[in-house]
Design a protein around this motif. Sequence first.
Motif, mmCIF file in Angstrom:
data_model
loop_
_atom_site.group_PDB
_atom_site.id
_atom_site.type_symbol
_atom_site.label_atom_id
_atom_site.label_comp_id
_atom_site.label_asym_id
_atom_site.label_seq_id
_atom_site.Cartn_x
_atom_site.Cartn_y
_atom_site.Cartn_z
ATOM 1 N N VAL A 28 19.648 -45.904 10.862
ATOM 2 C CA VAL A 28 19.214 -45.219 9.639
ATOM 3 C C VAL A 28 20.286 -44.249 9.167
ATOM 4 C CG1 VAL A 28 17.487 -43.666 8.625
ATOM 5 C CG2 VAL A 28 16.765 -45.517 10.135
ATOM 6 N N ALA A 29 20.958 -43.568 10.083
ATOM 7 C CA ALA A 29 22.028 -42.641 9.705
ATOM 8 C C ALA A 29 23.146 -43.376 8.965
ATOM 9 C CB ALA A 29 22.576 -41.939 10.941
ATOM 10 N N LYS A 30 23.530 -44.527 9.477
ATOM 11 C CA LYS A 30 24.586 -45.322 8.829
ATOM 12 C C LYS A 30 24.151 -45.757 7.440
ATOM 13 C CE LYS A 30 27.511 -49.363 9.633
ATOM 14 N NZ LYS A 30 27.187 -50.323 8.619
ATOM 15 N N VAL B 2 28.178 -37.547 4.332
ATOM 16 C CA VAL B 2 27.964 -36.802 5.574
ATOM 17 C C VAL B 2 26.548 -36.242 5.629
ATOM 18 C CG1 VAL B 2 28.693 -34.814 6.947
ATOM 19 C CG2 VAL B 2 30.414 -36.282 5.897
ATOM 20 N N SER B 3 26.092 -35.669 4.540
ATOM 21 C CA SER B 3 24.719 -35.148 4.493
ATOM 22 C C SER B 3 23.709 -36.272 4.683
ATOM 23 C CB SER B 3 24.454 -34.448 3.158
ATOM 24 O OG SER B 3 25.282 -33.322 3.022
ATOM 25 N N GLY B 4 23.972 -37.414 4.062
ATOM 26 C CA GLY B 4 23.094 -38.563 4.228
ATOM 27 C C GLY B 4 23.047 -39.039 5.662
ATOM 28 N N TYR B 5 24.198 -39.011 6.327
ATOM 29 C CA TYR B 5 24.262 -39.428 7.730
ATOM 30 C C TYR B 5 23.362 -38.539 8.587
ATOM 31 C CZ TYR B 5 26.068 -40.773 12.270
ATOM 32 O OH TYR B 5 26.165 -41.214 13.560
ATOM 33 N N TYR B 6 23.500 -37.229 8.426
ATOM 34 C CA TYR B 6 22.696 -36.307 9.244
ATOM 35 C C TYR B 6 21.210 -36.368 8.893
ATOM 36 C CZ TYR B 6 26.755 -34.515 11.570
ATOM 37 O OH TYR B 6 27.880 -34.406 12.352
ATOM 38 N N ALA B 7 20.891 -36.551 7.630
ATOM 39 C CA ALA B 7 19.477 -36.695 7.249
ATOM 40 C C ALA B 7 18.878 -37.921 7.932
ATOM 41 C CB ALA B 7 19.342 -36.806 5.737
ATOM 42 N N GLY B 8 19.614 -39.021 7.942
ATOM 43 C CA GLY B 8 19.140 -40.220 8.615
ATOM 44 C C GLY B 8 19.046 -40.041 10.115
ATOM 45 N N LEU B 9 20.011 -39.345 10.677
ATOM 46 C CA LEU B 9 20.043 -39.129 12.117
ATOM 47 C C LEU B 9 18.865 -38.273 12.593
ATOM 48 C CD1 LEU B 9 21.826 -39.709 14.625
ATOM 49 C CD2 LEU B 9 22.943 -37.523 14.188
ATOM 50 N N TYR B 10 18.477 -37.308 11.791
ATOM 51 C CA TYR B 10 17.430 -36.365 12.198
ATOM 52 C C TYR B 10 16.022 -36.766 11.758
ATOM 53 C CZ TYR B 10 20.761 -32.769 13.691
ATOM 54 O OH TYR B 10 21.720 -32.066 14.351
ATOM 55 N N LYS C 219 -3.380 -41.274 19.260
ATOM 56 C CA LYS C 219 -3.569 -40.691 17.927
ATOM 57 C C LYS C 219 -2.235 -40.439 17.221
ATOM 58 C CE LYS C 219 -3.823 -35.926 19.538
ATOM 59 N NZ LYS C 219 -4.534 -34.678 19.480
ATOM 60 N N SER C 220 -2.326 -40.314 15.919
ATOM 61 C CA SER C 220 -1.159 -40.077 15.076
ATOM 62 C C SER C 220 -0.463 -38.769 15.460
ATOM 63 C CB SER C 220 -1.605 -40.031 13.616
ATOM 64 O OG SER C 220 -0.504 -39.922 12.765
ATOM 65 N N VAL C 221 0.847 -38.762 15.283
ATOM 66 C CA VAL C 221 1.662 -37.613 15.683
ATOM 67 C C VAL C 221 2.593 -37.240 14.528
ATOM 68 C CG1 VAL C 221 3.476 -36.859 17.283
ATOM 69 C CG2 VAL C 221 1.646 -38.337 18.092
ATOM 70 N N ASP C 222 2.725 -35.947 14.251
ATOM 71 C CA ASP C 222 3.707 -35.478 13.267
ATOM 72 C C ASP C 222 5.082 -35.643 13.897
ATOM 73 O OD1 ASP C 222 5.347 -34.201 11.464
ATOM 74 O OD2 ASP C 222 4.580 -32.196 11.868
ATOM 75 N N HIS C 223 5.844 -36.615 13.413
ATOM 76 C CA HIS C 223 7.156 -36.856 13.993
ATOM 77 C C HIS C 223 8.284 -36.557 13.009
ATOM 78 C CE1 HIS C 223 6.206 -40.675 11.984
ATOM 79 N NE2 HIS C 223 7.511 -40.760 11.775
ATOM 80 N N SER C 224 7.955 -36.128 11.810
ATOM 81 C CA SER C 224 9.004 -35.888 10.810
ATOM 82 C C SER C 224 9.351 -34.409 10.640
ATOM 83 C CB SER C 224 8.603 -36.489 9.470
ATOM 84 O OG SER C 224 7.379 -35.945 9.037
ATOM 85 N N SER C 225 8.473 -33.526 10.972
ATOM 86 C CA SER C 225 8.726 -32.095 10.729
ATOM 87 C C SER C 225 9.881 -31.552 11.574
ATOM 88 C CB SER C 225 7.471 -31.276 11.009
ATOM 89 O OG SER C 225 6.463 -31.607 10.083
ATOM 90 N N LEU C 226 10.034 -32.044 12.795
ATOM 91 C CA LEU C 226 11.112 -31.543 13.652
ATOM 92 C C LEU C 226 12.477 -31.801 13.010
ATOM 93 C CD1 LEU C 226 12.146 -30.242 16.246
ATOM 94 C CD2 LEU C 226 12.075 -32.506 17.299
ATOM 95 N N GLY C 227 12.669 -33.002 12.502
ATOM 96 C CA GLY C 227 13.947 -33.324 11.852
ATOM 97 C C GLY C 227 14.217 -32.434 10.657
ATOM 98 N N ALA C 228 13.189 -32.178 9.860
ATOM 99 C CA ALA C 228 13.339 -31.291 8.696
ATOM 100 C C ALA C 228 13.675 -29.877 9.154
ATOM 101 C CB ALA C 228 12.063 -31.291 7.863
ATOM 102 N N TYR C 229 13.034 -29.422 10.207
ATOM 103 C CA TYR C 229 13.302 -28.090 10.752
ATOM 104 C C TYR C 229 14.743 -27.998 11.247
ATOM 105 C CZ TYR C 229 13.183 -24.098 13.902
ATOM 106 O OH TYR C 229 13.482 -22.927 14.542
ATOM 107 N N LEU C 230 15.204 -29.013 11.964
ATOM 108 C CA LEU C 230 16.561 -29.001 12.499
ATOM 109 C C LEU C 230 17.619 -29.049 11.394
ATOM 110 C CD1 LEU C 230 16.099 -31.381 15.528
ATOM 111 C CD2 LEU C 230 16.411 -28.902 15.612
ATOM 112 N N MET C 231 17.293 -29.765 10.318
ATOM 113 C CA MET C 231 18.239 -29.839 9.199
ATOM 114 C C MET C 231 18.379 -28.472 8.549
ATOM 115 S SD MET C 231 19.738 -32.756 8.834
ATOM 116 C CE MET C 231 20.346 -32.750 7.179
#
Length: 82
Positions: free
Chosen positions: A29-31, A44-52, A70-82
């Motif tokens: 996804v990063a690529k 570069v920004s696109g790469y890191y957004a995809g990576l995270y 059950k469903s898990v919030d798996h996207s918020s961590l990447g947004a937080y790290l970005m």
Amino acid sequence: MDIKFEDAKAHVDEESGRSQSLKEHLFNVAKLSSEYAAFFKCAVSGYYAGLYHDMGKWSEAFEKRLEGGKSVDHSSLGAYLM
């Protein structure tokens, strides 16, 4: 966390049972994101957004989700790290 990054999964195909590792998924996804963002001169920004973007899948809760939990919030961590 007891799950090594190399062992974490991103997806499991219900029909075939084939799993995609989180590492493979994130780097693919990063690529791809980098290639799309290059149009805006933001490769570069696109790469890191995809990576995270799915970094939250690196958790015991998400591993349980892949096993039918059950469903898990798996996207918020990447947004937080970005």
